[in-house]
Write a protein that holds these residues in place. Structure first.
Motif, short mmCIF file in Angstrom:
data_model
loop_
_atom_site.label_atom_id
_atom_site.label_comp_id
_atom_site.label_asym_id
_atom_site.label_seq_id
_atom_site.Cartn_x
_atom_site.Cartn_y
_atom_site.Cartn_z
N HIS A 66 0.81 -1.22 0.00
CA HIS A 66 0.00 0.00 0.00
C HIS A 66 0.84 1.27 0.00
O HIS A 66 0.42 2.31 0.51
CB HIS A 66 -1.01 0.00 1.16
N ASN A 67 2.05 1.18 -0.57
CA ASN A 67 2.86 2.36 -0.80
C ASN A 67 2.49 2.90 -2.18
O ASN A 67 2.19 2.14 -3.09
CB ASN A 67 4.35 2.03 -0.75
N LEU A 68 2.51 4.20 -2.33
CA LEU A 68 2.12 4.84 -3.58
C LEU A 68 3.34 4.95 -4.50
O LEU A 68 4.38 5.46 -4.10
CB LEU A 68 1.54 6.23 -3.29
N ILE A 69 3.18 4.46 -5.72
CA ILE A 69 4.24 4.54 -6.73
C ILE A 69 3.77 5.53 -7.79
O ILE A 69 2.68 5.38 -8.35
CB ILE A 69 4.51 3.17 -7.39
N LEU A 70 4.59 6.55 -8.05
CA LEU A 70 4.27 7.58 -9.04
C LEU A 70 5.23 7.49 -10.21
O LEU A 70 6.44 7.36 -10.02
CB LEU A 70 4.40 8.98 -8.42
N LYS A 71 4.69 7.61 -11.41
CA LYS A 71 5.51 7.72 -12.61
C LYS A 71 5.41 9.18 -13.05
O LYS A 71 4.32 9.67 -13.34
CB LYS A 71 5.02 6.77 -13.70
N LEU A 72 6.55 9.86 -13.08
CA LEU A 72 6.56 11.31 -13.29
C LEU A 72 7.45 11.71 -14.47
O LEU A 72 8.46 11.06 -14.74
CB LEU A 72 7.08 12.01 -12.03
N TYR A 73 7.04 12.77 -15.13
CA TYR A 73 7.86 13.43 -16.14
C TYR A 73 8.18 14.81 -15.58
O TYR A 73 7.28 15.59 -15.29
CB TYR A 73 7.12 13.55 -17.47
N ILE A 74 9.46 15.11 -15.41
CA ILE A 74 9.90 16.31 -14.72
C ILE A 74 10.46 17.33 -15.71
O ILE A 74 11.25 16.99 -16.58
CB ILE A 74 10.98 15.96 -13.67
N GLN A 75 10.06 18.58 -15.53
CA GLN A 75 10.61 19.70 -16.30
C GLN A 75 11.30 20.64 -15.32
O GLN A 75 10.65 21.46 -14.67
CB GLN A 75 9.52 20.44 -17.06
N PRO A 76 12.63 20.52 -15.16
CA PRO A 76 13.35 21.40 -14.23
C PRO A 76 13.55 22.78 -14.83
O PRO A 76 13.40 23.00 -16.03
CB PRO A 76 14.68 20.68 -14.05
N GLY A 77 13.90 23.74 -13.96
CA GLY A 77 14.20 25.09 -14.41
C GLY A 77 12.99 25.94 -14.73
O GLY A 77 13.10 26.94 -15.42
N ALA A 78 11.82 25.57 -14.23
CA ALA A 78 10.60 26.34 -14.48
C ALA A 78 10.53 27.54 -13.54
O ALA A 78 11.32 27.65 -12.60
CB ALA A 78 9.37 25.45 -14.29
N ARG A 79 9.59 28.43 -13.79
CA ARG A 79 9.43 29.60 -12.92
C ARG A 79 8.91 29.22 -11.53
O ARG A 79 9.27 29.83 -10.54
CB ARG A 79 8.49 30.62 -13.54
N GLN A 80 8.03 28.22 -11.49
CA GLN A 80 7.50 27.78 -10.20
C GLN A 80 7.31 26.27 -10.23
O GLN A 80 7.22 25.67 -11.29
CB GLN A 80 6.19 28.47 -9.86
N THR A 81 7.24 25.67 -9.05
CA THR A 81 7.05 24.23 -8.93
C THR A 81 5.55 23.95 -8.86
O THR A 81 4.85 24.50 -8.02
CB THR A 81 7.76 23.69 -7.68
N GLU A 82 5.09 23.08 -9.78
CA GLU A 82 3.67 22.73 -9.83
C GLU A 82 3.44 21.50 -10.68
O GLU A 82 4.22 21.20 -11.58
CB GLU A 82 2.86 23.90 -10.38
N ALA A 83 2.35 20.80 -10.38
CA ALA A 83 1.90 19.70 -11.22
C ALA A 83 1.14 20.31 -12.39
O ALA A 83 0.35 21.24 -12.21
CB ALA A 83 1.02 18.75 -10.43
N ILE A 84 1.39 19.82 -13.59
CA ILE A 84 0.80 20.38 -14.80
C ILE A 84 -0.34 19.53 -15.33
O ILE A 84 -1.38 20.03 -15.74
CB ILE A 84 1.88 20.55 -15.90
N GLY A 85 -0.17 18.23 -15.35
CA GLY A 85 -1.20 17.34 -15.88
C GLY A 85 -0.59 16.04 -16.34
O GLY A 85 0.62 15.83 -16.26
N VAL A 86 -1.43 15.17 -16.85
CA VAL A 86 -0.98 13.87 -17.30
C VAL A 86 -0.28 14.02 -18.65
O VAL A 86 -0.77 14.71 -19.55
CB VAL A 86 -2.17 12.89 -17.39
N HIS A 87 0.88 13.39 -18.76
CA HIS A 87 1.73 13.45 -19.95
C HIS A 87 1.98 12.01 -20.37
O HIS A 87 2.92 11.37 -19.90
CB HIS A 87 3.03 14.17 -19.58
N GLY A 88 1.10 11.46 -21.21
CA GLY A 88 1.20 10.04 -21.58
C GLY A 88 0.85 9.18 -20.38
O GLY A 88 -0.23 9.29 -19.82
N GLU A 89 1.77 8.34 -19.96
CA GLU A 89 1.58 7.46 -18.80
C GLU A 89 2.24 8.03 -17.54
O GLU A 89 2.46 7.31 -16.57
CB GLU A 89 2.16 6.07 -19.09
N GLU A 90 2.58 9.31 -17.57
CA GLU A 90 3.25 9.95 -16.43
C GLU A 90 2.53 11.25 -16.08
O GLU A 90 1.82 11.82 -16.90
CB GLU A 90 4.70 10.28 -16.81
#
Length: 99
Positions: free
Chosen positions: A10-34
């Motif tokens: 019951h641990n949560l596993i996340l698949k993420l696509y990261i865009q570093p160097g942005a103006r602010q840190t935020e979740a943007i939306g689903v990008h394919g399977e990530e």
């Protein structure tokens, strides 16, 4: 399979696509399977990975030691495990701005 799942413990596993160097840190939306997350930190000396861990710890209301980067330390494609999260994955989607 989507961008998250619960493992047998019951641990949560996340698949993420990261865009570093942005103006602010935020979740943007689903990008394919990530899930795409923009990070304000640069991809230098692990700063983006640290910023990601801090962002996720705050959103899931867990200490940093319960966030583990399983795959992708040097990649934009990352797999992160959150040990016994207080909040579910919908907490990340609730922040996404409608455009």
């Amino acid at each position: 399979m989507g961008w998250y799942y619960l493992d047998r413990d019951h641990n949560l596993i996340l698949k993420l696509y990261i865009q570093p160097g942005a103006r602010q840190t935020e979740a943007i939306g689903v990008h394919g399977e990530e899930l795409k997350i923009k990070l304000a930190a640069p991809p230098v000396d692990g700063k983006a990975n640290c910023a990601l861990a801090e962002f996720l710890a705050k959103r899931f209301n867990v200490p940093l030691k319960r966030i583990t980067l399983k795959r992708g330390a040097q990649s934009r494609h990352k797999t992160v495990e959150i040990y016994q999260p207080i909040n579910g994955p919908e907490v990340l989607l609730s922040e996404i701005r409608t455009k």
